[in-house]
Write a protein that holds these residues in place. Structure first.
Motif, PDB file in Angstrom:
ATOM      1  N   GLN A  93      50.300  42.490  36.783  1.00  0.00           N
ATOM      2  CA  GLN A  93      50.477  43.153  38.153  1.00  0.00           C
ATOM      3  C   GLN A  93      49.515  42.498  39.236  1.00  0.00           C
ATOM      4  O   GLN A  93      49.585  42.561  40.342  1.00  0.00           O
ATOM      5  N   ASP A 111      49.210  39.418  39.472  1.00  0.00           N
ATOM      6  CA  ASP A 111      49.701  37.901  39.499  1.00  0.00           C
ATOM      7  C   ASP A 111      48.935  36.995  38.672  1.00  0.00           C
ATOM      8  O   ASP A 111      48.939  35.910  39.147  1.00  0.00           O
ATOM      9  N   LYS A 112      48.083  37.345  37.836  1.00  0.00           N
ATOM     10  CA  LYS A 112      47.557  36.658  36.992  1.00  0.00           C
ATOM     11  C   LYS A 112      48.165  36.286  35.740  1.00  0.00           C
ATOM     12  O   LYS A 112      48.799  36.844  35.097  1.00  0.00           O
ATOM     13  N   LYS A 116      52.580  36.628  33.916  1.00  0.00           N
ATOM     14  CA  LYS A 116      51.860  37.230  34.967  1.00  0.00           C
ATOM     15  C   LYS A 116      51.811  38.725  34.692  1.00  0.00           C
ATOM     16  O   LYS A 116      52.844  39.275  34.330  1.00  0.00           O
TER      17      LYS A 116
END
Length: 690
Positions: A173, A175-176, A171
């Motif tokens: 920054q 959240d991917k 992940k």
């Protein structure tokens, strides 16, 4: 894993003893096939404990030990005899242990045993000459570290197993799930590969499969109990590519060590807050672009009935960054022109003050040419606006990049500007270039291992790789480096001579090299750790940073002050003073950006006022690095003349000598001992220590 094969046994119409027999049976034969049990990253561990039982020594003749000299001679003789007997067994009995027992006081007396008879026995500790080493699985390591690839197998003895290092998505920054170092999931991560485990250096880069030779070894090689043979392959690697620097800004991150770092450094402009600030700045610029000159630069009213003059002390910073908004806020004086009365400005006062913009060092040919009369002026400023805010006159300005490194004099006036720096309402501003956005997060990436081999079945390969892909390894950004490529001469286990033990810098407030120890004449506390080494030993930057000062220091040496992009306290960059350097070897200047591992200078020779060399320990003509660390929580000069009570310091203290003494340093000084220990480990793991 196993593979089964079918064996059919058929006996048909066999006659024996007048009778006919038939037999039909199918037997399943199990045969083992090659298997990869596991593969992982590991570190080399050296067992500190070397005790290996005891040794009994029998005297073959009477021995007198009634004097210091005789006891020393007997101890040496015993060690020589034992050494001969244990030759080739990787075992030893140490002289210090023998001497300790020989010198032990006799029970009830104040002196050691005075003699030993034939056949008397003494028991000594027995040690391994070479400590055991083994390879231990690790879950994470910083980039740049030397580590090991380990594979445990079955039925692959004498064969070659191939391993590839790949990146798993993790992940970011936002959240991917993304790849941070490589471009595609099939790309291999390039690393340096050593030909042999004992090799110290290598320049061989593997960008694909790495070969491990599998062989049978005692399982103690993996830290397990001795006595069982296993199959294992071990390969030494370094977690970095061959190249240090990126060839260009567009080059793939995976190709260089700098690229790896940049891929995992999250700078302030890449965070959510940073991105918002960038968008806000774009919006503000768009709004400024829409403004007309007549709206922002108000026409001067020469004949105004109410005359306004600059007064008081201007409120403005002493430094400004190219492209950033800076404000000059001014009190006013009505009519009197004595520059003292702070009257309230009103809307009608907006046109009664003019502003002068003078670049120091340039010819003062025309005062009119310095007037701020336009919204922008090429080579000077890209935006300017005058207005009244909170009953004060305000100039808002953005300096042009052409002014980088120059000093600009901003002067408000009514008649004509003096173009001098004397009045308090004149401000001299130093223009600096935008700094590299600060590193706010040091990110990590996930790696995993993939295997293949000519002697492994496809199904086994798929099974093993499925397991290995789920066992990820975390790679981190690199830590701080040690400032030398050698171990200091006053470091435990590396004393140049026994005299250097008295100046061990790792001790606690015990000698002149330690932190918090009184210095002559005794009222100042030592603010550093002193690392003793040879004169002209190279000094290297412990991390990326920017040079903040380079100046005279002590006994004909200089000091280099660097702000490093490393946070010891969250939100603050550390400041390091590299002291007692040879002024003729300094390779950087104030404002220079330095990179991790870059040579800064060399250690200088301390020379007294009378021209003689300073020698410590006595008779030793050597140099030292006096290294001070500050958390960055405070600003301004690090030296603080006079007494700054130790109780006022944020982190630094002296347990034994604080009464009436001071470090005479900035409040954010701290003892770097623990950090220096980690830095030395980092440099060793990155193979930088000779």
């Amino acid at each position: 894993m196993s593979n089964s094969s079918q064996l059919d046994i058929i006996i048909d119409n066999v006659t024996a003893a007048g009778r006919t027999y038939s037999y039909n049976e199918t037997i399943i034969v199990e045969s083992e096939e090659s298997e990869v049990i596991t593969a992982y990253f590991a570190e080399k561990v050296i067992k500190k404990e070397t005790l290996d039982g005891s040794y009994q020594f029998n005297f073959t003749e009477d021995k007198s030990t009634d004097s210091v000299a005789k006891r020393a001679a007997v101890a040496l003789e015993i060690q020589t005899l034992i050494k001969t007997e244990l030759e080739g067994q990787n075992k030893e009995v140490r002289y210090a242990d023998i001497k300790k027992i020989i010198d032990t006081k006799e029970t009830g007396k104040n002196w050691p045993i005075q003699s030993y008879k034939k056949d008397e026995t003494l028991t000594f500790d027995q040690h391994k000459k070479q400590p055991d080493t083994y390879y231990k699985k690790i879950e994470e390591a910083p980039m740049g570290y030397q580590v090991y690839l380990v594979a445990e197998t079955k039925k692959l003895d004498g064969k070659t197993l191939k391993i590839k290092i790949q990146e798993a998505k993790s992940k970011n920054q936002e959240d991917k799930e993304v790849l941070k170092l490589v471009k595609t999931e099939t790309d291999a991560l390039p690393v340096l590969v050593f030909a042999k485990l004992e090799d110290k250096t290598t320049t061989t880069e593997a960008g694909d499969w790495i070969e491990l030779e599998i062989k049978k070894q005692d399982q103690k090689i993996l830290g397990k109990p001795e006595g069982t043979e296993i199959e294992v392959g071990i390969k030494k690697i370094q977690l970095r590519p061959k190249e240090d620097k990126m060839g260009s800004k567009t080059e793939d991150a995976v190709k260089s060590f700098e690229g790896w770092q940049e891929a995992l450094y999250i700078r302030e402009d890449e965070t959510e807050d940073g991105k918002k600030a960038i968008e806000d700045a774009k919006k503000d610029k768009a709004d400024r672009d829409k403004e007309k000159t007549e709206d922002v630069i108000l026409k001067f009213d020469k004949d105004a009935k109410k005359k306004t003059y600059p007064a008081g002390k201007i409120n403005a910073p002493k430094t400004a960054t190219v492209g950033k908004v800076i404000e000059y806020i001014l009190d006013i004086d009505i009519d009197n022109k004595n520059y003292k009365y702070n009257d309230k400005a009103t809307e009608e006062d907006k046109k009664n003050i003019r502003w002068s913009f003078y670049v120091q060092g340039e010819a003062k040919t025309s005062k009119e040419s310095t007037y701020i009369t336009d919204k922008s002026k090429s080579g000077l400023y890209t935006y300017a606006k005058t207005e009244v805010v909170d009953n004060k006159i305000k100039l808002t300005i953005i300096f042009d990049k052409a002014l980088k490194g120059k000093k600009v004099q901003i002067e408000p006036f009514r008649g004509t500007p003096d173009l001098s720096t004397k009045p308090d309402f004149v401000r001299t501003t130093t223009i600096k270039e935008p700094s590299t956005p600060k590193i706010t997060i040091r990110d990590t990436a996930k790696l995993y291992l993939k295997i293949k081999g000519d002697d492994i079945e496809t199904t086994e390969e798929e099974r093993a790789n499925g397991v290995l892909k789920s066992a990820t390894f975390k790679i981190e950004t690199p830590g701080l480096l040690f400032p030398f490529h050698t171990i200091p001469q006053n470091y435990p286990g590396n004393y140049k001579t026994n005299k250097y033990k008295n100046y061990d810098y790792t001790f606690h407030e015990k000698n002149a090299a330690t932190f918090g120890y009184p210095r002559n004449p005794g009222m100042r506390l030592h603010a550093a750790r002193d690392l003793y080494t040879d004169v002209n030993e190279p000094i290297y930057a412990i991390d990326d940073g920017i040079v903040r000062a380079s100046e005279n220091f002590y006994m004909n040496t200089d000091v280099i002050v660097v702000e490093h992009y490393y946070e010891h306290i969250k939100g603050h960059n550390i400041l390091v003073r590299y002291g007692e350097v040879d002024k003729n070897t300094i390779k950087v200047k104030v404002g220079d950006k330095v990179t991790r591992g870059q040579k800064l200078a060399e250690v200088g020779q301390l020379i007294r006022g009378d021209g003689t060399n300073f020698q410590q320990p006595p008779g030793e003509n050597r140099g030292m690095l006096h290294i001070e660390f500050y958390t960055g929580e405070e600003k301004g000069k690090t030296l603080k003349p006079g007494v700054v009570n130790t109780s006022e310091m944020l982190h630094a203290k002296s347990d034994n000598y604080s009464n009436g003494r001071s470090f005479k340093r900035r409040r954010d000084l701290f003892d770097p001992l623990n950090l220096l220990a980690k830095m030395l480990i980092n440099s060793k793991k990155e193979n930088l220590i000779k």
